[in-house]
Design a protein around this motif. Structure first.
Motif, PDB file in Angstrom:
ATOM      1  N   LEU A  79       0.803  -1.101  -0.085  1.00 43.78           N
ATOM      2  CA  LEU A  79       0.271   0.137   0.022  1.00 43.78           C
ATOM      3  C   LEU A  79       0.804   1.285   0.066  1.00 43.78           C
ATOM      4  O   LEU A  79       0.470   2.348  -0.508  1.00 43.78           O
ATOM      5  CB  LEU A  79      -0.832   0.092   1.234  1.00 43.78           C
ATOM      6  N   VAL A  80       2.164   1.232   0.812  1.00 43.07           N
ATOM      7  CA  VAL A  80       3.055   2.358   0.933  1.00 43.07           C
ATOM      8  C   VAL A  80       3.305   2.463  -0.569  1.00 43.07           C
ATOM      9  O   VAL A  80       3.374   3.705  -1.134  1.00 43.07           O
ATOM     10  CB  VAL A  80       4.167   2.091   1.730  1.00 43.07           C
ATOM     11  N   GLU A  81       3.757   1.309  -1.309  1.00 37.99           N
ATOM     12  CA  GLU A  81       4.396   1.689  -2.672  1.00 37.99           C
ATOM     13  C   GLU A  81       3.217   2.235  -3.713  1.00 37.99           C
ATOM     14  O   GLU A  81       3.680   2.969  -4.679  1.00 37.99           O
ATOM     15  CB  GLU A  81       4.801   0.399  -3.090  1.00 37.99           C
ATOM     16  N   THR A  82       2.089   1.435  -3.603  1.00 34.47           N
ATOM     17  CA  THR A  82       1.140   2.006  -4.822  1.00 34.47           C
ATOM     18  C   THR A  82       0.223   3.219  -4.255  1.00 34.47           C
ATOM     19  O   THR A  82      -0.217   3.640  -5.125  1.00 34.47           O
ATOM     20  CB  THR A  82       0.206   0.629  -4.799  1.00 34.47           C
ATOM     21  N   GLU A  83       0.017   3.294  -3.064  1.00 33.40           N
ATOM     22  CA  GLU A  83      -0.911   4.625  -2.765  1.00 33.40           C
ATOM     23  C   GLU A  83      -0.127   5.442  -1.827  1.00 33.40           C
ATOM     24  O   GLU A  83      -0.344   6.635  -2.008  1.00 33.40           O
ATOM     25  CB  GLU A  83      -1.973   3.843  -1.874  1.00 33.40           C
ATOM     26  N   GLY A  84       0.592   5.191  -0.745  1.00 28.78           N
ATOM     27  CA  GLY A  84       1.242   6.388  -0.034  1.00 28.78           C
ATOM     28  C   GLY A  84       2.242   7.060  -0.700  1.00 28.78           C
ATOM     29  O   GLY A  84       2.096   8.006  -0.721  1.00 28.78           O
ATOM     30  N   ARG A  85       3.058   6.366  -1.310  1.00 22.96           N
ATOM     31  CA  ARG A  85       4.489   7.477  -1.519  1.00 22.96           C
ATOM     32  C   ARG A  85       3.898   7.897  -3.011  1.00 22.96           C
ATOM     33  O   ARG A  85       4.176   9.304  -3.067  1.00 22.96           O
ATOM     34  CB  ARG A  85       5.820   6.631  -2.012  1.00 22.96           C
ATOM     35  N   PRO A  86       3.253   7.412  -4.080  1.00 22.39           N
ATOM     36  CA  PRO A  86       2.945   8.343  -5.369  1.00 22.39           C
ATOM     37  C   PRO A  86       2.052   9.451  -4.645  1.00 22.39           C
ATOM     38  O   PRO A  86       2.299  10.509  -5.449  1.00 22.39           O
ATOM     39  CB  PRO A  86       2.369   7.081  -6.080  1.00 22.39           C
ATOM     40  N   ARG A  87       1.166   9.144  -3.951  1.00 22.63           N
ATOM     41  CA  ARG A  87      -0.008  10.353  -3.538  1.00 22.63           C
ATOM     42  C   ARG A  87       0.984  11.335  -2.593  1.00 22.63           C
ATOM     43  O   ARG A  87       0.748  12.587  -2.595  1.00 22.63           O
ATOM     44  CB  ARG A  87      -0.927   9.642  -2.705  1.00 22.63           C
ATOM     45  N   LEU A  88       1.733  10.742  -1.834  1.00 19.05           N
ATOM     46  CA  LEU A  88       2.537  11.774  -0.957  1.00 19.05           C
ATOM     47  C   LEU A  88       3.569  12.807  -1.934  1.00 19.05           C
ATOM     48  O   LEU A  88       3.479  13.942  -1.881  1.00 19.05           O
ATOM     49  CB  LEU A  88       3.627  11.100  -0.014  1.00 19.05           C
ATOM     50  N   GLU A 110      -6.165  13.452   3.175  1.00 23.13           N
ATOM     51  CA  GLU A 110      -4.726  13.321   2.971  1.00 23.13           C
ATOM     52  C   GLU A 110      -4.097  14.670   3.111  1.00 23.13           C
ATOM     53  O   GLU A 110      -2.917  14.650   3.816  1.00 23.13           O
ATOM     54  CB  GLU A 110      -4.559  12.790   1.528  1.00 23.13           C
ATOM     55  N   LEU A 111      -4.614  15.826   2.715  1.00 23.55           N
ATOM     56  CA  LEU A 111      -3.960  17.063   2.952  1.00 23.55           C
ATOM     57  C   LEU A 111      -3.807  17.611   4.274  1.00 23.55           C
ATOM     58  O   LEU A 111      -2.898  17.889   4.800  1.00 23.55           O
ATOM     59  CB  LEU A 111      -4.461  18.171   2.101  1.00 23.55           C
ATOM     60  N   HIS A 112      -5.043  17.302   5.063  1.00 24.11           N
ATOM     61  CA  HIS A 112      -5.076  17.646   6.456  1.00 24.11           C
ATOM     62  C   HIS A 112      -4.075  16.557   7.411  1.00 24.11           C
ATOM     63  O   HIS A 112      -3.257  17.102   8.069  1.00 24.11           O
ATOM     64  CB  HIS A 112      -6.613  17.217   7.027  1.00 24.11           C
ATOM     65  N   GLY A 113      -3.908  15.469   6.859  1.00 22.18           N
ATOM     66  CA  GLY A 113      -3.145  14.580   7.807  1.00 22.18           C
ATOM     67  C   GLY A 113      -1.407  15.116   7.442  1.00 22.18           C
ATOM     68  O   GLY A 113      -0.759  15.070   8.187  1.00 22.18           O
ATOM     69  N   LEU A 114      -1.295  15.383   5.974  1.00 21.24           N
ATOM     70  CA  LEU A 114       0.147  15.621   5.541  1.00 21.24           C
ATOM     71  C   LEU A 114       0.532  16.932   6.446  1.00 21.24           C
ATOM     72  O   LEU A 114       1.757  17.215   6.830  1.00 21.24           O
ATOM     73  CB  LEU A 114       0.149  15.857   3.923  1.00 21.24           C
TER      74      LEU A 114
END
Length: 537
Positions: free
Chosen positions: A320-329, A430-434
């Motif tokens: 999930l980190v590879e497919t969703e986490g890092r690309p979105r980040l 996502e933006l709030h958390g970031l």
């Protein structure tokens, strides 16, 4: 491409199933054509109730069993919202009665709204009418709204420990106004426990009160409360947590001579010389300077809710980190950069100080007292107290304490609020958390700078992982945490650092505004670590 394959797969399904899949998969492309087709066969309200809401029900079940992560749940809710908005012109006014009404608010003095807004998203996209009053709501406003909208349920939220006390007062107010029978209450928020709500508050409140750990428990409670209210055969409320028998605490007289007044913290550590006394303002700090300090696990797991399924099927957390986490980040960091949404700024300073018992006394240049902080001492174990990490007054030596306030500015909060208003639920989360984690990253980065300014940074670990486990000399304590629990001490920091110079204000409840800001006291002593003082007063 996968996308094209997905679209074809959807088109192969019967219309009803296809609409449900769109909700479950969070797939907007082609939604309107499908709804047009459905409208030729049956009324809009039926499409919503029998098809779309069934899809949302599946989403809730998948989330509950750990097979679907929060960002995808929010994507489904976005599609639901879009579909209902598209169908609305085709509905009769009387259709809009819906399943029931809840008034939601963050209580007086509390500015936290992410949790409450997630509840709003989940309930409103499962067919309930949600009146979201926003933050810092006095009980009078909540009750007026409940009467005006003929609410079935009142939902109150809050993050602060103080908010749990205010919720209790609000329930007492409902009792006094003889409104308890009319309004069951759902409470949620980080400082609450199930026991406090379902035992202590349940005992006080003359109506029904329940605790919701998250938005989905809120939904289950709402379903149950409405079913009971409308007399659905066999409808019951979830069981309350088992009563515990309250034990009467035994008063133990503490005789001071039995225990040493100070812990065994060393007094012979060298006192560093700061590069300046007083305060400095630093603005225009670039994202690349502090982005490398971002705690990805705290962001992906804690804020974005990326977790691996408990059932063992589905992607692992790493996947999930590879497919969703890092690309979105990466996408978000680029966007923050190009849209200039960050205004990272810091005010930090060094002050001469000495300790006396549980007090840390900050001094003027001439050695007279400037202000003092009082910290709790552990009742057992090493009997640690934050003051012990500084030279006692009687040694005749002077020590140094660092203070810092950091913020990533107020623009990012504005951008987050706009996303919520625009029903961009996943982006909002996502933006709030970031933004919250970027403020933490900035604080870590600046803390490292303070360590190097005090020349105690030579032993810093080589990896970010080591840093996040605080394997370095020096410790950063934020107010409200166990070693320095008194939030009112923030007012003293504000006087010393004048953070309004970087756009940070202190609310009447001693909360920092913007929310994406943190303050801290930096201790250089090599033994300094995190401890729980507990048992205050």
């Amino acid at each position: 491409s996968m996308k094209a394959g997905r679209a074809e797969e959807l088109l192969a399904l019967p219309l009803d199933e296809r609409l449900q899949r769109r909700i479950i998969d969070g797939e907007k492309n082609g939604l309107e054509a499908d709804l047009d087709e459905a409208l030729q066969e049956r009324p809009a309200l039926e499409i919503v109730n029998d098809t779309l809401l069934e899809g949302m029900k599946v989403v809730g079940e998948l989330f509950g069993s750990g097979q679907m992560q929060l960002p995808f749940v929010l994507q489904s809710a976005e599609v639901m919202k879009t579909a209902v908005a598209y169908l609305e012109p085709h509905m009769e006014k009387s259709d809009a009665e819906g399943k029931g009404t809840i008034v939601l608010a963050t209580v007086r003095g509390d500015v936290h709204d992410i949790g409450k807004n997630l509840v709003d998203i989940i309930l409103s996209n499962n067919g309930y009418h949600v009146v979201n009053l926003g933050i810092k709501q006095p009980v009078s406003a909540i009750l007026e709204a409940a009467e005006e909208h003929r609410a079935d349920v009142i939902g109150m939220s809050g993050l602060l420990v103080k908010s749990t006390v205010i919720m209790k007062e609000n329930l007492e107010e409902l009792n006094q106004r003889k409104m308890a029978a009319d309004f069951p209450v759902i409470l949620g928020g980080a400082a609450l426990t199930r026991a406090y709500v379902e035992q202590d508050l349940h005992e006080i409140y003359e109506g029904e009160v329940r605790y919701a750990r998250d938005a989905f428990e809120g939904l289950r409670l709402m379903d149950a409360l409405i079913a009971v209210k409308r007399g659905v055969p066999g409808a019951t409320l979830p069981e309350l947590k088992q009563r515990r028998v309250k034990a009467v605490p035994v008063q133990v007289e503490e005789r001071p001579e039995e225990a040493p007044s100070r812990s065994d913290v060393a007094l012979d550590n060298p006192v560093p010389a700061p590069p300046f006394w007083g305060t400095r303002v630093s603005k225009g700090i670039q994202l690349k300077e502090y982005a490398s300090w971002l705690d990805e696990d705290a962001l992906f797991k804690g804020q974005w809710g990326l977790k691996q399924a408990r059932t063992g099927d589905g992607p692992t957390y790493e996947e999930l980190v590879e497919t969703e986490g890092r690309p979105r980040l990466r996408g978000w960091l680029d966007k923050l950069q190009t849209e200039n949404l960050l205004e990272a700024a810091v005010v930090h300073g060094y002050f001469p100080c000495v300790s006396k018992g549980e007090d840390l006394i900050l001094l003027h240049e001439d050695g007279t007292e400037r202000t003092r902080f009082t910290f709790p001492r552990q009742r057992r174990g090493r009997r640690l107290c934050l003051a012990d990490y500084f030279r006692p007054e009687e040694t005749g030596e002077t020590d140094v304490v660092g203070l810092q306030v950091v913020t990533v500015g107020s623009r990012i909060g504005g951008a987050t609020a706009e996303l919520f208003e625009a029903n961009s639920y996943r982006d909002y989360l996502e933006l709030h958390g970031l933004s919250v984690q970027l403020a933490e990253a900035l604080a870590e980065y600046w803390h490292a700078r303070v360590r190097s300014e005090l020349a105690i940074g030579s032993g810093d670990p080589a990896t970010l992982d080591g840093m996040l486990r605080t394997e370095y000399q020096g410790c950063r304590y934020s107010f409200g945490y166990p070693a320095c629990p008194d939030l009112e001490d923030r007012a003293k920091i504000a006087v010393l650092l004048r953070p309004e110079r970087i756009g940070v204000e202190l609310s009447e409840e001693f909360q920092l505004h913007p929310e994406q800001s943190t303050d801290a006291l930096v201790v250089h002593h090599p033994e300094a670590g995190y401890f729980n003082a507990g048992g205050r007063g």
